[in-house]
Each structure stands twice: as C-alpha cells, then as structure tokens.
Design an enzyme around this catalytic site. Structure first.
Site, mmCIF file in Angstrom:
data_model
loop_
_atom_site.group_PDB
_atom_site.id
_atom_site.type_symbol
_atom_site.label_atom_id
_atom_site.label_comp_id
_atom_site.label_asym_id
_atom_site.label_seq_id
_atom_site.Cartn_x
_atom_site.Cartn_y
_atom_site.Cartn_z
ATOM 1 N N PRO A 9 0.792 -1.226 0.000
ATOM 2 C CA PRO A 9 0.000 0.000 0.000
ATOM 3 C C PRO A 9 0.827 1.279 0.000
ATOM 4 O O PRO A 9 1.868 1.366 0.641
ATOM 5 C CB PRO A 9 -0.823 -0.104 1.297
ATOM 6 C CG PRO A 9 -0.078 -1.055 2.155
ATOM 7 C CD PRO A 9 0.566 -2.036 1.210
ATOM 8 N N ASN A 10 0.318 2.240 -0.739
ATOM 9 C CA ASN A 10 0.850 3.608 -0.838
ATOM 10 C C ASN A 10 2.101 3.711 -1.706
ATOM 11 O O ASN A 10 2.572 4.830 -1.964
ATOM 12 C CB ASN A 10 1.124 4.218 0.555
ATOM 13 C CG ASN A 10 -0.133 4.258 1.403
ATOM 14 O OD1 ASN A 10 -1.149 4.778 0.951
ATOM 15 N ND2 ASN A 10 -0.095 3.700 2.606
ATOM 16 N N ARG A 17 4.836 11.035 -2.391
ATOM 17 C CA ARG A 17 4.629 10.577 -1.022
ATOM 18 C C ARG A 17 5.858 10.893 -0.161
ATOM 19 O O ARG A 17 6.923 10.309 -0.380
ATOM 20 C CB ARG A 17 4.427 9.062 -1.054
ATOM 21 C CG ARG A 17 4.308 8.451 0.299
ATOM 22 C CD ARG A 17 4.375 6.938 0.251
ATOM 23 N NE ARG A 17 4.169 6.429 1.575
ATOM 24 C CZ ARG A 17 4.421 5.205 1.960
ATOM 25 N NH1 ARG A 17 4.865 4.319 1.092
ATOM 26 N NH2 ARG A 17 4.212 4.827 3.196
ATOM 27 N N TYR A 22 11.028 9.097 1.202
ATOM 28 C CA TYR A 22 11.011 8.077 0.144
ATOM 29 C C TYR A 22 11.666 8.545 -1.147
ATOM 30 O O TYR A 22 11.776 7.760 -2.085
ATOM 31 C CB TYR A 22 9.565 7.632 -0.118
ATOM 32 C CG TYR A 22 8.964 6.944 1.098
ATOM 33 C CD1 TYR A 22 9.411 5.685 1.481
ATOM 34 C CD2 TYR A 22 7.989 7.554 1.873
ATOM 35 C CE1 TYR A 22 8.900 5.057 2.602
ATOM 36 C CE2 TYR A 22 7.462 6.941 2.994
ATOM 37 C CZ TYR A 22 7.925 5.694 3.361
ATOM 38 O OH TYR A 22 7.422 5.064 4.473
ATOM 39 N N ASN A 73 7.975 -5.637 -1.383
ATOM 40 C CA ASN A 73 7.957 -4.509 -0.449
ATOM 41 C C ASN A 73 6.562 -4.506 0.154
ATOM 42 O O ASN A 73 5.615 -4.006 -0.461
ATOM 43 C CB ASN A 73 8.265 -3.183 -1.119
ATOM 44 C CG ASN A 73 8.380 -2.066 -0.088
ATOM 45 O OD1 ASN A 73 7.888 -2.213 1.038
ATOM 46 N ND2 ASN A 73 9.021 -0.963 -0.439
ATOM 47 N N ALA A 76 3.330 -0.958 4.674
ATOM 48 C CA ALA A 76 2.818 -0.964 6.052
ATOM 49 C C ALA A 76 2.408 -2.363 6.522
ATOM 50 O O ALA A 76 2.423 -2.643 7.730
ATOM 51 C CB ALA A 76 1.636 -0.004 6.166
ATOM 52 N N GLU A 97 12.696 -9.532 0.895
ATOM 53 C CA GLU A 97 11.929 -8.394 1.426
ATOM 54 C C GLU A 97 12.736 -7.123 1.170
ATOM 55 O O GLU A 97 13.925 -7.075 1.500
ATOM 56 C CB GLU A 97 11.711 -8.604 2.934
ATOM 57 C CG GLU A 97 10.980 -7.467 3.632
ATOM 58 C CD GLU A 97 10.877 -7.711 5.146
ATOM 59 O OE1 GLU A 97 11.194 -8.832 5.618
ATOM 60 O OE2 GLU A 97 10.491 -6.762 5.855
ATOM 61 N N HIS A 99 12.794 -2.786 1.442
ATOM 62 C CA HIS A 99 12.253 -1.504 1.904
ATOM 63 C C HIS A 99 13.101 -0.382 1.330
ATOM 64 O O HIS A 99 14.340 -0.462 1.349
ATOM 65 C CB HIS A 99 12.263 -1.415 3.436
ATOM 66 C CG HIS A 99 11.406 -2.468 4.061
ATOM 67 N ND1 HIS A 99 10.036 -2.365 4.093
ATOM 68 C CD2 HIS A 99 11.726 -3.659 4.609
ATOM 69 C CE1 HIS A 99 9.546 -3.462 4.655
ATOM 70 N NE2 HIS A 99 10.538 -4.260 4.977
ATOM 71 N N ARG A 106 13.999 4.104 11.865
ATOM 72 C CA ARG A 106 12.775 4.921 11.916
ATOM 73 C C ARG A 106 12.003 4.640 13.215
ATOM 74 O O ARG A 106 12.597 4.247 14.206
ATOM 75 C CB ARG A 106 11.960 4.653 10.642
ATOM 76 C CG ARG A 106 12.730 5.080 9.365
ATOM 77 C CD ARG A 106 11.897 4.939 8.124
ATOM 78 N NE ARG A 106 10.719 5.802 8.168
ATOM 79 C CZ ARG A 106 9.708 5.710 7.298
ATOM 80 N NH1 ARG A 106 9.734 4.799 6.328
ATOM 81 N NH2 ARG A 106 8.672 6.524 7.401
HETATM 82 C C1 DQA Z 1 8.450 0.932 3.513
HETATM 83 C C2 DQA Z 1 8.591 1.145 5.015
HETATM 84 C C3 DQA Z 1 7.272 0.913 5.727
HETATM 85 O O1 DQA Z 1 7.433 1.112 7.121
HETATM 86 C C4 DQA Z 1 6.228 1.884 5.218
HETATM 87 O O2 DQA Z 1 4.970 1.617 5.829
HETATM 88 C C5 DQA Z 1 6.109 1.886 3.744
HETATM 89 C C6 DQA Z 1 7.330 1.791 2.935
HETATM 90 C C7 DQA Z 1 9.735 1.277 2.750
HETATM 91 O O3 DQA Z 1 9.818 0.906 1.580
HETATM 92 O O4 DQA Z 1 10.639 1.926 3.301
HETATM 93 O O5 DQA Z 1 5.026 2.072 3.182
HETATM 94 O O6 DQA Z 1 8.162 -0.440 3.273
#
Ligand code: DQA
Length: 144
Positions: A9-10, A17, A22, A73, A76, A97, A99, A106
């Site tokens: 998501p997002n 964003r 990011y 990825n 959240a 995985e 990120h 963080r």
């Molecule tokens: C994320 C880190 C997560 O904590 C966050 O909710 C994201 C992006 C990252 O790519 O750094 O949406 O996965």
C-alpha cells in the site's frame, strides 16, 4: 527464472509521497528500474502494486503455485499482517523483502517485520536500487 516484484500500500504514490523519506523517484521509475535490471540479468519479471491486501495475498498464492521467486515490499503490511506472512511462508522459491528506507532507523513500530522470518534476504535503505540488488541476488541464487 520467474520473479514477481510485488509492492504494497501507498507505494503507487512514490514521487509525491513524503519525498523527504522516500525520495522523488516515482513508481513508474521503480518499475523501469526493475525491468532494466531483469533485462540485463535475463530474468522474467512482473512488477505490480496494490493497496488491497486480498489482492496481494492472491499474487503470493499464485507465485507459490508457479514456483516463482518474489521481491516484496510489503510497505505498512510489514508491521501488521500475519495473513501476509502466512502466505509468504507457502512460497517455495526465495523471497527477498525490500524496503526503500532503513526501517531500523525509523519509528519503533517499523522495526518489527512479520515478513523477515520467512524471507531469504532483506534489503533496506537503498531506495529503488534495492529492487535491482534483490533481482541480482535472486539471479545468482537460482539453482543453488
Ligand atoms: C516501507 C517502510 C514501511 O514502514 C512503510 O509503511 C512503507 C514503505 C519502505 O519501503 O521503506 O510504506 O516499506
């Protein structure tokens, strides 16, 4: 080898964003980076993003059925979803995985991942380059 690059998501909002966290690279640039790396490596890649958890679960189930490796990825859902972890546990090919940010630097709630215990590898903090690194590692890992 077949690799599914799956984004939670997002992540479709990359570029607009929270650019301080990011970066300014867009989701389209993320997709282009994956296709470029896969082309160099001779990897068959599909890149997808969803804000719907049931859709992501279906994609993981399909990767399990197809024996495809996954670069995920979970965004959240990393920190919330036992359902996604259980789906990932069914994968037979390696899961990486990824990120964009270094989640360990963080907020405390981002420092726990439900996914990491069922992943073969974790890459955090390399921005969109992390996806290319994941694909490179998977291409070298195939057949080992
Ligand atoms: C994320 C880190 C997560 O904590 C966050 O909710 C994201 C992006 C990252 O790519 O750094 O949406 O996965």
């Amino acid at each position: 080898m077949q690799v599914r690059v799956l984004n939670g998501p997002n992540l479709g909002r990359l570029g607009v964003r929270e650019p301080d966290k990011y970066g300014t690279a867009t989701y389209a640039q993320l997709v282009a980076t994956c296709h470029a790396a896969a082309g160099e490596l001779g990897v068959d890649v599909a890149v997808r993003q969803t804000d719907a958890e049931h859709e992501m679960l279906g994609w993981i189930h399909a990767a399990a059925d197809d024996g495809a490796a996954v670069v995920l990825n979970p965004a959240a859902w990393t920190h919330t979803s036992v359902a996604l972890r259980d789906a990932c546990a069914m994968l037979t090919a390696p899961l990486v995985e990824v990120h964009l940010t270094n989640v360990h630097a963080r907020e405390p709630f981002r420092q726990h991942s439900y996914i990491s215990p069922v992943a073969a590898a974790v890459i955090a903090g390399c921005g969109i380059d992390g996806y290319a690194l994941a694909l490179r590692w998977l291409a070298g890992h195939a057949g080992r």
